[in-house]
Design an enzyme around this catalytic site. Structure first.
Site, PDB file in Angstrom:
ATOM      1  CG  HIS A 198      30.577  32.407  37.753  1.00  0.00           C
ATOM      2  ND1 HIS A 198      29.769  32.405  36.291  1.00  0.00           N
ATOM      3  CD2 HIS A 198      30.933  31.395  37.487  1.00  0.00           C
ATOM      4  CE1 HIS A 198      29.879  30.822  35.759  1.00  0.00           C
ATOM      5  NE2 HIS A 198      30.676  30.333  36.919  1.00  0.00           N
ATOM      6  CE  LYS A 219      31.323  24.517  28.015  1.00  0.00           C
ATOM      7  NZ  LYS A 219      30.345  25.119  27.347  1.00  0.00           N
ATOM      8  CE1 TYR A 258      29.418  24.659  31.180  1.00  0.00           C
ATOM      9  CE2 TYR A 258      30.896  24.768  32.534  1.00  0.00           C
ATOM     10  CZ  TYR A 258      29.894  25.088  31.407  1.00  0.00           C
ATOM     11  OH  TYR A 258      31.053  26.219  30.926  1.00  0.00           O
ATOM     12  CB  SER A 313      35.130  25.569  32.294  1.00  0.00           C
ATOM     13  OG  SER A 313      34.894  25.495  32.841  1.00  0.00           O
ATOM     14  CB  SER A 314      39.481  26.522  34.439  1.00  0.00           C
ATOM     15  OG  SER A 314      38.550  26.959  34.899  1.00  0.00           O
ATOM     16  CB  CYS A 315      34.664  22.987  35.766  1.00  0.00           C
ATOM     17  SG  CYS A 315      34.023  23.128  34.483  1.00  0.00           S
TER      18      CYS A 315
HETATM   19  O1  GFB Z   1      32.552  31.706  40.638  1.00  0.00           O
HETATM   20  P1  GFB Z   1      31.986  30.425  41.721  1.00  0.00           P
HETATM   21  O2  GFB Z   1      30.601  30.092  41.915  1.00  0.00           O
HETATM   22  O3  GFB Z   1      32.241  28.860  40.789  1.00  0.00           O
HETATM   23  O4  GFB Z   1      32.691  30.541  42.837  1.00  0.00           O
HETATM   24  P2  GFB Z   1      33.839  27.648  40.465  1.00  0.00           P
HETATM   25  C1  GFB Z   1      33.960  30.314  43.065  1.00  0.00           C
HETATM   26  C2  GFB Z   1      34.339  30.530  44.790  1.00  0.00           C
HETATM   27  O5  GFB Z   1      33.970  31.818  45.636  1.00  0.00           O
HETATM   28  C3  GFB Z   1      33.104  29.935  45.401  1.00  0.00           C
HETATM   29  C4  GFB Z   1      33.058  31.652  46.478  1.00  0.00           C
HETATM   30  O6  GFB Z   1      34.335  29.072  46.425  1.00  0.00           O
HETATM   31  C5  GFB Z   1      32.216  29.544  45.855  1.00  0.00           C
HETATM   32  O7  GFB Z   1      32.162  29.571  47.298  1.00  0.00           O
HETATM   33  N1  GFB Z   1      31.986  32.308  46.896  1.00  0.00           N
HETATM   34  C6  GFB Z   1      32.212  32.864  47.780  1.00  0.00           C
HETATM   35  C7  GFB Z   1      30.543  32.944  45.720  1.00  0.00           C
HETATM   36  N2  GFB Z   1      30.835  34.043  47.638  1.00  0.00           N
HETATM   37  C8  GFB Z   1      29.627  33.510  46.524  1.00  0.00           C
HETATM   38  C9  GFB Z   1      28.695  34.330  45.976  1.00  0.00           C
HETATM   39  O8  GFB Z   1      27.744  35.103  46.852  1.00  0.00           O
HETATM   40  N3  GFB Z   1      28.528  33.666  45.112  1.00  0.00           N
HETATM   41  C10 GFB Z   1      28.962  32.945  44.705  1.00  0.00           C
HETATM   42  N4  GFB Z   1      28.399  32.237  43.013  1.00  0.00           N
HETATM   43  N5  GFB Z   1      30.188  32.032  44.936  1.00  0.00           N
HETATM   44  C11 GFB Z   1      32.256  27.368  38.449  1.00  0.00           C
HETATM   45  C12 GFB Z   1      31.906  26.021  38.261  1.00  0.00           C
HETATM   46  O9  GFB Z   1      33.150  26.788  39.568  1.00  0.00           O
HETATM   47  O10 GFB Z   1      32.918  27.637  37.479  1.00  0.00           O
HETATM   48  C13 GFB Z   1      31.660  25.738  36.700  1.00  0.00           C
HETATM   49  O11 GFB Z   1      30.699  25.482  39.283  1.00  0.00           O
HETATM   50  C14 GFB Z   1      32.479  27.050  35.940  1.00  0.00           C
HETATM   51  O12 GFB Z   1      31.495  24.804  36.350  1.00  0.00           O
HETATM   52  C15 GFB Z   1      33.464  27.605  36.481  1.00  0.00           C
HETATM   53  O13 GFB Z   1      33.415  26.145  35.774  1.00  0.00           O
HETATM   54  C16 GFB Z   1      33.728  29.220  35.846  1.00  0.00           C
HETATM   55  O14 GFB Z   1      34.678  28.257  40.256  1.00  0.00           O
HETATM   56  O15 GFB Z   1      34.078  26.762  42.011  1.00  0.00           O
END
Ligand code: GFB
Length: 299
Positions: A166, A127, A123, A94-96
């Site tokens: 996500h 990874k 996570y 993952s990119s994280c």
């Molecule tokens: O996709 P996401 O949950 O994961 O959130 P990450 C990306 C951005 O979208 C964050 C915003 O800044 C969230 O605050 N966001 C806005 C939301 N509205 C929403 C919503 O309703 N739901 C969600 N989920 N986000 C994950 C990692 O990070 O990405 C994992 O936790 C993994 O480890 C994955 O790397 C690909 O991109 O921040």
């Protein structure tokens, strides 16, 4: 989502002996069960897409599960692949894995050059361990185990549970339900300023197949589009595709996560692979898939 995309790709390429298991059929955290599976099936090529995954809230809440489950899955599969003489294995990370404040775009060599982002540190550690397992089994036993790091993914069979998902599936669902219920606002998390890069799962599957055929080196490979957008732009785009006409309400109590994680995909481009699905088109397809499978996706 990723596993089913890889199966679709292999079927399109004409492969007929594809061995799969659902998580209820085989618990990959169970060492003995995984060892038995490899002994019985003796696969030649392994795509290690299985993982416990989720969005920012799930990563931050279920920190022990994200670390334990992923460490067990990777360790069991990689060790069994070595034991049973698998010809080649592709591990997906993952990119994280990159440091929170690494220079952008993220080059493969930035791994372990700084502190990780806290919401997904467990996570990311799991990874990174997967990458290092592949490297160690290559170095000590000569296994052809390669690793690839995809950017944020979306597509058919995504997770639409608002606590675990996500951002893209979450916003598709939220805007759709707000439109249907004629609600005036939709809550979006954070400030809207973080930037994310999004890749369609079918493009990822295509890249995995490409690497399985063409890449045999130790250094892992980034997979992405090389383009990113702010969460604010992303939300506006999905709002437009879904046709919601109300307002966005930003909830800054929720975390932003990493400010930016844009992949440097020059190595993959130099090898001759590039993504095909642009974000708007991919999101339109994903919204259609959501509409067709809403009953399955939302329980
Ligand atoms: O996709 P996401 O949950 O994961 O959130 P990450 C990306 C951005 O979208 C964050 C915003 O800044 C969230 O605050 N966001 C806005 C939301 N509205 C929403 C919503 O309703 N739901 C969600 N989920 N986000 C994950 C990692 O990070 O990405 C994992 O936790 C993994 O480890 C994955 O790397 C690909 O991109 O921040």
């Amino acid at each position: 989502m990723v596993g089913s995309a890889i199966v679709r790709k292999l079927q399109d390429e004409g492969y007929t002996t594809i061995i799969t298991r659902t998580s209820s059929e085989l618990d990959l955290r169970n060492q003995a069960a995984v060892a038995d599976f490899f002994d019985q099936e003796t696969p030649d090529y392994v795509f290690l897409a299985a993982a416990k995954v989720g969005g920012i809230l799930a990563n931050n809440t279920y920190r022990a599960e994200f670390l334990y489950d992923n460490l067990m899955i990777e360790s069991n599969i990689i060790h069994s692949a070595y034991k049973t003489g698998v010809k080649k294995l592709l591990f997906l990370g993952s990119s994280c894995i990159y440091p929170k404040l690494a220079p952008q775009p993220l080059k493969e060599e930035y791994l372990l050059s700084g502190y990780l982002e806290s919401t997904n540190e467990p996570y990311a550690i799991a990874k990174i361990t997967g990458i290092k397992l592949c490297d160690a089994y290559r170095s000590q036993y000569g296994c052809n185990f390669i690793s690839a790091m995809p950017t944020n993914l979306y597509g058919p069979n995504d997770n639409y549970n608002l606590q675990g998902s996500h951002v893209l599936p979450a916003l598709i669902r939220k805007f759709h339900e707000a439109k249907v219920n004629d609600e005036p606002t939709v809550e979006v998390w954070g400030t809207g300023s973080p930037m994310r890069e999004f890749l369609h799962a079918d493009d990822l599957a295509d890249a995995c197949f490409f690497l399985m055929e063409n890449y045999n080196d130790e250094l892992f490979v980034n997979i992405g589009t090389g383009e990113d957008v702010t969460i604010r732009e992303t939300a506006e785009l999905i709002k437009d595709i879904v046709g919601f006409e109300g307002e966005l309400r930003w909830n800054t109590e929720k975390p932003d996560g990493t400010p930016r994680k844009l992949m440097d995909v020059s190595r993959l481009h130099e090898m001759g692979w590039k993504h095909k699905t642009e974000l708007r088109k991919g999101l339109e397809m994903t919204y259609q898939d959501f509409l067709a499978n809403e009953v399955l996706y939302i329980e």
